[in-house]
Design an enzyme around this catalytic site. Structure first.
Site, PDB file in Angstrom:
ATOM      1  N   ILE A  67      44.947   7.215 -18.963  1.00 44.26           N
ATOM      2  CA  ILE A  67      44.029   6.139 -19.341  1.00 44.26           C
ATOM      3  C   ILE A  67      44.746   5.007 -20.064  1.00 44.26           C
ATOM      4  O   ILE A  67      44.571   3.845 -19.740  1.00 44.26           O
ATOM      5  CB  ILE A  67      42.781   6.657 -20.109  1.00 44.26           C
ATOM      6  N   ASP A  68      45.571   5.328 -21.060  1.00 41.38           N
ATOM      7  CA  ASP A  68      46.374   4.271 -21.688  1.00 41.38           C
ATOM      8  C   ASP A  68      47.611   4.883 -22.332  1.00 41.38           C
ATOM      9  O   ASP A  68      47.766   6.097 -22.360  1.00 41.38           O
ATOM     10  CB  ASP A  68      45.548   3.406 -22.654  1.00 41.38           C
TER      11      ASP A  68
END
Length: 218
Positions: A67-68
């Site tokens: 996701i990040d």
């Protein structure tokens, strides 16, 4: 390699030819949001935001998508942990270890495996705060992931909550697996057999399987 300039750090983005179709839009979108992003100290540093654009796409069969970045010590290469201390990559390595029988390793890096591109949906976060830059990256994230899915056969997203509606964001008919995040509680990732399943799906698509053992560092 090619390069384009942007109005804010990193000022120059170096990229492989395979990314050419999205670069002008990327520059436009980044120039719109960069001043907001760069108010914060970031992980990774701005010079490493776009490091994965140096990767070709034509030889990739699988995208492994987080996701990040790590909230501290992001390198720009998703899941990479040079000192092998991050929980996510340690869990991924132990999953591949169970699958392949490889046990004596000192690290693991998805970026060195033939046919695989590791990716993060959002390309930065505020130092110490996961998902803190999601709002700024959203247009760019969608643009880049859609481009990747035109090249790969399988998109493997790590995070059931984060990726619950990912198919709605994609235009290409790519086979998508949404699995548990490696840092998920109750050791859910341990029971996940997605790396095995990816190779079954590739075979069904008449593509060569991924040699996941290639990612081990000794």
């Amino acid at each position: 390699m090619n390069s384009v300039t942007v109005s804010h750090a990193p000022y120059t983005i170096t990229y492989h030819d395979d990314w050419e179709p999205v670069m002008s839009q990327l520059v436009e979108f980044y120039n719109e949001v960069a001043s907001w992003l760069l108010r914060d100290e970031t992980s990774p540093i701005p010079d490493k935001f776009f490091i994965q654009l140096k990767q070709p796409l034509r030889n990739k069969r699988v995208c492994v998508c987080g996701i990040d970045p790590y909230p501290k010590d992001g390198t720009g290469v998703p899941f990479e942990s040079p000192n092998f201390t991050k929980k996510s990559i340690k869990e991924i390595a132990s999953s591949i270890s169970r699958l392949t029988g490889v046990i004596d390793y000192k690290g693991y890096n998805l970026n060195i495996i033939d046919g695989v591109i590791p990716w993060n949906y959002y390309l930065s976060c505020k130092l110490g705060e996961t998902k803190s830059h999601a709002i700024y990256w959203d247009k760019i994230s969608k643009l880049l992931l859609q481009h990747i899915t035109k090249h790969v056969s399988v998109l493997y997203c790590l995070g059931k909550t984060d990726y619950s509606n990912i198919r709605a964001k994609l235009e290409s008919p790519v086979t998508t697996i949404v699995g548990y995040h490696p840092a998920a509680r109750d050791r859910q990732f341990e029971k996940d057999r997605s790396f095995e399943i990816i190779n079954v799906l590739l075979e069904l698509d008449n593509k060569a399987p991924i040699n996941w053992a290639q990612g081990f560092i000794y």
